[in-house]
Design a protein around this motif. Structure first.
Motif, PDB file in Angstrom:
ATOM      1  N   SER A   1       0.837  -1.019  -0.054  1.00 43.41           N
ATOM      2  CA  SER A   1       0.113  -0.007   0.087  1.00 43.41           C
ATOM      3  C   SER A   1       0.711   1.230  -0.063  1.00 43.41           C
ATOM      4  O   SER A   1       0.546   2.181  -0.699  1.00 43.41           O
ATOM      5  CB  SER A   1      -0.853  -0.089   1.254  1.00 43.41           C
ATOM      6  N   ALA A   2       1.777   1.131   0.776  1.00 41.72           N
ATOM      7  CA  ALA A   2       2.956   2.541   0.825  1.00 41.72           C
ATOM      8  C   ALA A   2       3.700   2.537  -0.513  1.00 41.72           C
ATOM      9  O   ALA A   2       3.694   3.704  -0.979  1.00 41.72           O
ATOM     10  CB  ALA A   2       3.924   2.138   1.875  1.00 41.72           C
ATOM     11  N   THR A   3       4.038   1.473  -1.082  1.00 41.58           N
ATOM     12  CA  THR A   3       4.811   1.596  -2.367  1.00 41.58           C
ATOM     13  C   THR A   3       3.902   2.095  -3.418  1.00 41.58           C
ATOM     14  O   THR A   3       4.246   3.074  -4.292  1.00 41.58           O
ATOM     15  CB  THR A   3       5.296   0.098  -2.665  1.00 41.58           C
ATOM     16  N   LEU A   4       2.671   1.583  -3.426  1.00 46.98           N
ATOM     17  CA  LEU A   4       1.755   1.995  -4.466  1.00 46.98           C
ATOM     18  C   LEU A   4       1.449   3.633  -4.275  1.00 46.98           C
ATOM     19  O   LEU A   4       1.242   4.266  -5.195  1.00 46.98           O
ATOM     20  CB  LEU A   4       0.319   1.245  -4.409  1.00 46.98           C
ATOM     21  N   GLY A   5       1.139   3.977  -3.016  1.00 44.71           N
ATOM     22  CA  GLY A   5       1.021   5.287  -2.771  1.00 44.71           C
ATOM     23  C   GLY A   5       2.210   6.199  -3.064  1.00 44.71           C
ATOM     24  O   GLY A   5       2.097   7.443  -3.849  1.00 44.71           O
ATOM     25  N   ILE A   6       3.254   5.834  -3.137  1.00 41.06           N
ATOM     26  CA  ILE A   6       4.559   6.574  -3.799  1.00 41.06           C
ATOM     27  C   ILE A   6       4.585   6.656  -4.954  1.00 41.06           C
ATOM     28  O   ILE A   6       4.706   7.861  -5.856  1.00 41.06           O
ATOM     29  CB  ILE A   6       5.900   5.871  -3.149  1.00 41.06           C
TER      30      ILE A   6
END
Length: 75
Positions: free
Chosen positions: A64-69
């Motif tokens: 989720s964090a990677t997709l947000g970045i």
């Protein structure tokens, strides 16, 4: 709802033997031949259901964090 419990040593050993010596033509043998690392499955079986759920949640949070970045960078 049924409570999920860790494998007993006997259950783990049975699973380990099946994974390390799959029957020819079985799905386990097909997975191994395809390149699935069966030792990773054994590592997962050593964990309790709660530990496996925690691992899955950690992966979800990282994804989720990677997709947000990635979304921020693509704007």
């Amino acid at each position: 709802m049924r409570e999920l419990l860790p494998l007993t040593p006997e259950q783990f050993e049975r699973a380990r033997l099946r994974l390390m010596n799959p029957k020819p033509g079985s799905r386990i043998a097909a997975a191994r031949d395809y390149g699935v690392d069966l030792t990773l499955l054994m590592e997962g079986l050593r964990k309790t259901p709660e530990q496996r759920a925690d691992d899955a949640e950690s992966v979800r949070e990282t994804l989720s964090a990677t997709l947000g970045i990635a979304r921020k960078q693509s704007k």
